[in-house]
Scaffold this motif. Structure first.
Motif, PDB file in Angstrom:
ATOM      1  N   VAL A  15       0.837  -1.214   0.000  1.00 15.19           N
ATOM      2  CA  VAL A  15       0.000   0.000   0.000  1.00 15.19           C
ATOM      3  C   VAL A  15       0.874   1.267   0.000  1.00 15.19           C
ATOM      4  CG1 VAL A  15      -1.615   1.352   1.382  1.00 15.19           C
ATOM      5  CG2 VAL A  15      -2.044  -1.061   0.971  1.00 15.19           C
ATOM      6  N   ILE A  16       1.906   1.243   0.825  1.00 15.29           N
ATOM      7  CA  ILE A  16       2.761   2.435   0.896  1.00 15.29           C
ATOM      8  C   ILE A  16       3.450   2.675  -0.446  1.00 15.29           C
ATOM      9  CG2 ILE A  16       4.890   3.356   1.936  1.00 15.29           C
ATOM     10  CD1 ILE A  16       3.944   2.055   4.582  1.00 15.29           C
ATOM     11  N   PHE A  37       2.414   1.717  -3.339  1.00 13.46           N
ATOM     12  CA  PHE A  37       1.359   2.093  -4.285  1.00 13.46           C
ATOM     13  C   PHE A  37       1.046   3.591  -4.177  1.00 13.46           C
ATOM     14  CE2 PHE A  37      -3.023   2.309  -5.794  1.00 13.46           C
ATOM     15  CZ  PHE A  37      -2.963   1.490  -6.916  1.00 13.46           C
ATOM     16  N   ILE A  38       0.847   4.027  -2.934  1.00 12.23           N
ATOM     17  CA  ILE A  38       0.509   5.445  -2.744  1.00 12.23           C
ATOM     18  C   ILE A  38       1.702   6.331  -3.148  1.00 12.23           C
ATOM     19  CG2 ILE A  38      -0.147   7.200  -1.045  1.00 12.23           C
ATOM     20  CD1 ILE A  38      -1.611   5.017   0.457  1.00 12.23           C
ATOM     21  N   ALA A  39       2.921   5.884  -2.797  1.00 10.96           N
ATOM     22  CA  ALA A  39       4.110   6.680  -3.124  1.00 10.96           C
ATOM     23  C   ALA A  39       4.259   6.830  -4.634  1.00 10.96           C
ATOM     24  CB  ALA A  39       5.357   6.019  -2.538  1.00 10.96           C
ATOM     25  N   TYR A  81       1.938  12.129   0.012  1.00  7.81           N
ATOM     26  CA  TYR A  81       1.399  10.773   0.221  1.00  7.81           C
ATOM     27  C   TYR A  81       1.599  10.305   1.651  1.00  7.81           C
ATOM     28  CZ  TYR A  81       6.157   8.936  -0.543  1.00  7.81           C
ATOM     29  OH  TYR A  81       7.485   8.673  -0.480  1.00  7.81           O
ATOM     30  N   ILE A  93      -1.104   8.414   4.325  1.00  8.06           N
ATOM     31  CA  ILE A  93      -0.792   7.234   5.146  1.00  8.06           C
ATOM     32  C   ILE A  93      -0.990   7.551   6.625  1.00  8.06           C
ATOM     33  CG2 ILE A  93       1.014   5.582   5.767  1.00  8.06           C
ATOM     34  CD1 ILE A  93       2.167   6.028   2.954  1.00  8.06           C
ATOM     35  N   LEU A 100      -5.832   4.623   0.623  1.00  9.39           N
ATOM     36  CA  LEU A 100      -6.030   4.475  -0.824  1.00  9.39           C
ATOM     37  C   LEU A 100      -7.164   5.356  -1.324  1.00  9.39           C
ATOM     38  CD1 LEU A 100      -5.539   0.631  -1.362  1.00  9.39           C
ATOM     39  CD2 LEU A 100      -4.088   2.477  -2.190  1.00  9.39           C
ATOM     40  N   THR A 124      -6.052   8.853  -1.540  1.00  6.24           N
ATOM     41  CA  THR A 124      -5.173   9.034  -2.678  1.00  6.24           C
ATOM     42  C   THR A 124      -5.974   9.223  -3.963  1.00  6.24           C
ATOM     43  OG1 THR A 124      -3.567   7.607  -1.604  1.00  6.24           O
ATOM     44  CG2 THR A 124      -3.263   8.006  -3.939  1.00  6.24           C
TER      45      THR A 124
END
Lengths: 309, 144
Positions: free
Chosen positions: A13-14, A16-18, B25, B29, B59, B62
């Protein structure tokens, strides 16, 4: 087991977001490729990418960059080796072309600048390279723009920091300059001397002329004076002579008209004797034959008489 | 140590990092960690559920960045003075012949320029077109 799953999920997930969120700072730009093909440019600010499918190929800095060119030995038209130290200012103006047109534009910019500089300076003579900075930069401009057109990079300017001729040439240049100055000094001195002499001569000439003129005039005047004086003198003398002659004539006439005879003459001669005797230092002895003398006077009287007749 | 304290520490660290780096981002998180923290207060033992909830929140946030980024993009940023040349006035430094490049000076910068007519030195020109390193100019005529 549970922890492994958690860690995997977190990492995925990290990542992906990055990959999705991209913040691009001002004056930078990213080139995005979608599955290997150019897709778009990332402009400054917040950007969203599709992870995995979209990829940022490269980031470009849009500010003006500087690149130092190490000292280059360049040969001028008159075969002098000079060391040229220059600095290049360039800017990425078209990021796509800068990415796909050339592999390494920094290296390219450096090389093209030095090559162009060599070519341009090779056409110039040493003296021109030292003074013709403007001309060099103009020529470099055109040549570089032609080359970097396809690179998406504009070379703002190429600054020549230092042009260093070899030491012996520099010495010769110094000598030349010194000689030039010396020459000028000597010429000036000679000119001054010449002018001085001319002026003096002119003064001399003028003074001599003036003197001669003065002399001439003085003499003329003197002569004139003399002439006038002599004329006047002669005139005076002539008049005097005339007057004396006239007076004599008159006297004689007067004496004649007075009836001059022997008796008067005798009487007068006695008078004259008396006068002679009167003088303090005189002693007159009348001789015994004075009568006889008187008689001879009578003879004189006869003589006068004869003349009258 | 309770689960919720771990989430709190994680959220705090992420927030601080976000403030330093401004990558955005990390903020999402961080918010995900906050969501997980809330879940952990209710269900302290369902760790997997907490993680999943946090991930889903991150997500979703985002995905929702897109409309936000669009709004940010429309705001005015720094405009490079050198990039907008069209319509500006320049002075010919090196004469331009048709087919050959001359040099035009625009506000301290020199550009290689071409024109359809020949232009002499010191003539004023207007920039018509611009490629990456060259410009096309025409004679400057005062608008009457």
């Amino acid at each position: 087991m549970q922890w492994v799953v958690i860690v995997v999920i977190l990492v995925v997930v990290i990542a992906f977001i990055a990959l999705t969120v991209k913040v691009v700072p001002q004056q930078r730009v990213g080139v995005v490729e979608r599955l290997g093909k150019f897709n778009r440019l990332l402009s400054p600010g917040l950007n969203i990418l599709i992870p995995v499918i979209d990829q940022v190929r490269i980031y470009h800095d849009l500010r003006i960059q500087q690149a130092n060119v190490p000292p280059q030995t360049v040969i001028t038209k008159d075969n002098v080796q000079v060391q040229i130290d220059s600095i290049i200012f360039y800017q990425v103006v078209n990021p796509e072309q800068a990415t796909y047109g050339i592999s390494d534009y920094v290296y390219g910019v450096r090389n093209i600048s030095t090559a162009t500089m060599r070519q341009i300076i090779g056409k110039l003579e040493l003296d021109e390279t030292l003074s013709g900075r403007e001309k060099i930069s103009n020529e470099i401009r055109i040549a570089l723009d032609e080359a970097t057109e396809k690179w998406g990079v504009r070379i703002e300017r190429v600054e020549v920091i230092d042009i260093q001729p070899p030491t012996d040439i520099q010495e010769a240049m110094d000598k030349q300059m010194k000689a030039e100055r010396n020459k000028r000094a000597i010429v000036l001195e000679a000119e001054a001397a010449k002018q001085d002499m001319i002026l003096r001569a002119e003064g001399d000439k003028q003074s001599k002329i003036l003197k001669a003129e003065g002399d001439k005039e003085a003499r003329i005047r003197e002569a004139e004076g003399l002439r006038q004086a002599q004329e006047l003198e002669a005139l005076g003398q002539a008049k005097a002579i005339e007057a004396v002659a006239a007076a004599e004539k008159q006297r004689i006439e007067l004496i004649r008209s007075a009836g001059l005879d022997e008796a008067v003459l005798a009487y007068r001669s006695f008078e004259a004797l008396e006068e002679v005797a009167k003088g303090p230092a005189n002693k007159v002895f009348i001789p015994s034959n004075a009568v006889e003398t008187l008689g001879s006077l009578g003879a004189l009287g006869e003589l006068f008489k004869d003349k009258k007749a | 140590m309770h689960m919720w304290t771990i989430w709190l520490i994680a959220a705090g660290v992420l927030l601080v990092l976000e403030m330093f780096t401004l990558t955005f981002y990390l903020l999402w998180i961080c918010l995900g960690a906050v969501a997980a923290l809330l879940i952990s207060l209710v269900l302290p033992d369902a760790i997997l559920l907490q993680v999943l909830a946090g991930c889903i929140v991150a997500l979703v946030l985002t995905v929702f960045t897109k409309p936000l980024s669009r709004r940010i993009r429309t705001s005015r940023g720094f405009q490079d003075a050198g990039t907008e040349l069209i319509g500006r006035q320049g002075i010919v430094v090196e004469p331009i012949e048709p087919g050959h490049y001359g040099i035009v000076k625009i506000g301290g910068d020199t550009w290689s320029a071409t024109a359809s007519v020949s232009l002499g030195k010191d003539e004023r020109v207007r920039v018509m077109k611009m490629s990456s390193t060259r410009i096309e100019v025409e004679k400057w005529e005062e608008i009457l």
